[in-house]
Design a protein around this motif. Structure first.
Motif, short mmCIF file in Angstrom:
data_model
loop_
_atom_site.label_atom_id
_atom_site.label_comp_id
_atom_site.label_asym_id
_atom_site.label_seq_id
_atom_site.Cartn_x
_atom_site.Cartn_y
_atom_site.Cartn_z
N ALA A 173 0.84 -1.20 0.00
CA ALA A 173 0.00 0.00 0.00
C ALA A 173 0.87 1.24 0.00
CB ALA A 173 -0.90 -0.01 1.23
N ALA A 174 0.43 2.23 -0.73
CA ALA A 174 1.14 3.51 -0.74
C ALA A 174 1.02 4.13 0.64
CB ALA A 174 0.54 4.43 -1.80
N LEU A 175 2.10 4.70 1.11
CA LEU A 175 2.12 5.30 2.44
C LEU A 175 2.85 6.62 2.32
CD1 LEU A 175 1.41 4.64 5.45
CD2 LEU A 175 3.75 3.83 5.66
N ASP A 176 2.16 7.71 2.63
CA ASP A 176 2.84 8.99 2.58
C ASP A 176 3.39 9.32 3.96
OD1 ASP A 176 0.70 9.94 4.07
OD2 ASP A 176 -0.08 11.23 2.49
N ARG A 177 4.10 10.42 4.04
CA ARG A 177 4.76 10.78 5.30
C ARG A 177 3.75 11.00 6.42
NH1 ARG A 177 6.32 15.19 8.26
NH2 ARG A 177 8.29 14.94 9.38
N SER A 178 2.63 11.66 6.12
CA SER A 178 1.65 11.93 7.18
C SER A 178 1.08 10.63 7.74
CB SER A 178 0.54 12.86 6.69
OG SER A 178 -0.16 12.28 5.62
N ALA A 179 0.81 9.66 6.88
CA ALA A 179 0.30 8.38 7.35
C ALA A 179 1.37 7.64 8.16
CB ALA A 179 -0.15 7.52 6.16
N ASN A 180 2.60 7.71 7.73
CA ASN A 180 3.68 7.05 8.45
C ASN A 180 3.89 7.68 9.82
OD1 ASN A 180 5.65 4.94 8.29
ND2 ASN A 180 7.22 6.53 8.19
N VAL A 181 3.89 9.01 9.88
CA VAL A 181 4.04 9.72 11.16
C VAL A 181 2.86 9.42 12.07
CG1 VAL A 181 4.13 12.02 12.22
CG2 VAL A 181 5.55 11.51 10.23
N PHE A 182 1.65 9.40 11.49
CA PHE A 182 0.46 9.08 12.27
C PHE A 182 0.58 7.68 12.87
CE2 PHE A 182 -3.87 7.22 12.31
CZ PHE A 182 -4.39 7.96 13.34
N GLY A 183 1.07 6.72 12.09
CA GLY A 183 1.26 5.37 12.60
C GLY A 183 2.22 5.32 13.77
N ALA A 184 3.32 6.06 13.66
CA ALA A 184 4.29 6.11 14.76
C ALA A 184 3.68 6.77 15.99
CB ALA A 184 5.55 6.85 14.32
N LEU A 185 2.92 7.85 15.77
CA LEU A 185 2.26 8.54 16.88
C LEU A 185 1.26 7.62 17.56
CD1 LEU A 185 1.55 11.09 18.52
CD2 LEU A 185 -0.07 11.68 16.70
N ALA A 186 0.44 6.94 16.77
CA ALA A 186 -0.55 6.02 17.34
C ALA A 186 0.12 4.93 18.17
CB ALA A 186 -1.39 5.39 16.23
N LEU A 187 1.23 4.41 17.69
CA LEU A 187 1.92 3.34 18.39
C LEU A 187 2.54 3.82 19.70
CD1 LEU A 187 2.68 0.36 18.25
CD2 LEU A 187 4.76 1.04 17.04
N ILE A 188 3.21 4.98 19.67
CA ILE A 188 3.86 5.46 20.90
C ILE A 188 2.81 5.85 21.94
CG2 ILE A 188 4.19 7.87 20.18
CD1 ILE A 188 6.67 5.80 22.24
N VAL A 189 1.71 6.46 21.50
CA VAL A 189 0.65 6.80 22.44
C VAL A 189 0.05 5.53 23.03
CG1 VAL A 189 -1.65 7.84 22.69
CG2 VAL A 189 0.15 9.07 21.45
N ALA A 190 -0.21 4.53 22.19
CA ALA A 190 -0.77 3.27 22.68
C ALA A 190 0.18 2.59 23.66
CB ALA A 190 -1.09 2.34 21.51
N ASP A 191 1.47 2.55 23.32
CA ASP A 191 2.46 1.92 24.21
C ASP A 191 2.52 2.64 25.56
OD1 ASP A 191 3.10 0.07 22.27
OD2 ASP A 191 5.00 1.04 21.70
N GLN A 192 2.63 3.96 25.51
CA GLN A 192 2.76 4.71 26.76
C GLN A 192 1.46 4.67 27.56
OE1 GLN A 192 4.60 8.58 26.39
NE2 GLN A 192 6.33 7.75 25.25
N ALA A 221 -0.69 2.16 27.58
CA ALA A 221 -0.73 0.84 28.19
C ALA A 221 0.15 0.80 29.43
CB ALA A 221 -0.28 -0.23 27.17
N ASP A 222 1.32 1.44 29.35
CA ASP A 222 2.24 1.47 30.50
C ASP A 222 1.65 2.22 31.69
OD1 ASP A 222 4.06 0.05 28.96
OD2 ASP A 222 5.32 1.80 28.52
N VAL A 223 1.17 3.45 31.47
CA VAL A 223 0.70 4.26 32.60
C VAL A 223 -0.60 3.73 33.18
CG1 VAL A 223 1.92 6.35 31.84
CG2 VAL A 223 -0.50 6.07 31.25
N THR A 224 -1.50 3.21 32.34
CA THR A 224 -2.75 2.69 32.88
C THR A 224 -2.56 1.36 33.58
OG1 THR A 224 -3.42 1.71 30.75
CG2 THR A 224 -4.21 3.95 31.23
N ALA A 225 -1.59 0.57 33.13
CA ALA A 225 -1.29 -0.69 33.82
C ALA A 225 -0.75 -0.42 35.22
CB ALA A 225 -0.29 -1.52 33.01
N VAL A 226 0.12 0.56 35.34
CA VAL A 226 0.64 0.93 36.66
C VAL A 226 -0.51 1.42 37.54
CG1 VAL A 226 2.10 2.60 37.89
CG2 VAL A 226 2.99 1.41 35.88
N ALA A 227 -1.37 2.26 36.99
CA ALA A 227 -2.49 2.80 37.76
C ALA A 227 -3.46 1.72 38.20
CB ALA A 227 -3.22 3.87 36.95
N ALA A 228 -3.71 0.74 37.33
CA ALA A 228 -4.65 -0.34 37.65
C ALA A 228 -4.01 -1.46 38.46
CB ALA A 228 -5.25 -0.92 36.37
#
Length: 196
Positions: A21-40, A42-49
């Motif tokens: 699939a064609a992937l432009d820079r905005s889609a690639n950056v969005f993917g990285a942003l989504a992943l880092i937000v999801a990872d972080q 998961a980390d902070v909510t796991a500690v809280a729970a």
């Protein structure tokens, strides 16, 4: 400084196959942003729970928008199997965070938070809010408003139909959108799309 277009061995990275699939820079950056937000998140909510499985999302959903749901509705919201939901609920009950009660009919069981569960849910929600606020501190108020509008548009575009599992709002503070001008973009779109 090493050329980021080369791999460790000094070779150029392989070319993208024609079928990729064609992937432009905005889609690639969005993917990285989504992943880092999801990872972080998961980390902070796991500690809280105090646990790293689906407990943070279960606590948040029970706290914000699920009112004595059946085990099956909780399963749908979390995107777990029936047995996985029962095991999660067993752990929450054993930890004193949730309790089972009679459901809407004799065959169902309703789930509620205990006082300790409400406290744990508040901690999960505060950890989530803190992470998201810190992530957006690099934006000016105007950029933040623009980001909000664009994010809402992307969320609506990714919205799934009735009966979907693993709800996108399972960690949301639904009161924030309900109290904001315009309300929840996904809820509004769902009402428009599936009305009648």
């Amino acid at each position: 400084m090493a050329d980021p277009t080369t791999q460790l061995g000094g070779e150029k990275p392989p070319q993208r196959p024609d079928h990729a699939a064609a992937l432009d820079r905005s889609a690639n950056v969005f993917g990285a942003l989504a992943l880092i937000v999801a990872d972080q998140m998961a980390d902070v909510t796991a500690v809280a729970a105090g646990r790293s499985d689906s407990a943070p999302a279960a606590l948040a959903a029970l706290y914000h928008f699920l009112d004595r749901p059946s085990v099956d509705l909780l399963r749908q919201v979390l995107g777990l199997t029936s047995s996985g939901t029962v095991r999660l609920l067993d752990r929450l009950v054993e930890s004193g965070l949730a309790e089972r009660g009679p459901g809407a009919d004799a065959r169902s069981t309703a789930v509620t938070l205990t006082a300790a569960g409400r406290t744990a849910a508040e901690q999960v929600c505060a950890a989530r809010a803190g992470l998201l606020d810190r992530a957006l501190t690099v934006l000016s108020p105007g950029e933040r408003a623009e980001f909000s509008a664009l994010s809402a548009k992307v969320l609506v575009g990714m919205m799934r139909g009735p009966g979907a599992v693993r709800w996108m709002c399972r960690l949301c503070d639904t009161g924030i959108c309900r109290g904001a001008p315009g309300g929840c973009p996904v809820g509004n779109a769902a009402r428009e799309r599936y009305a009648g």
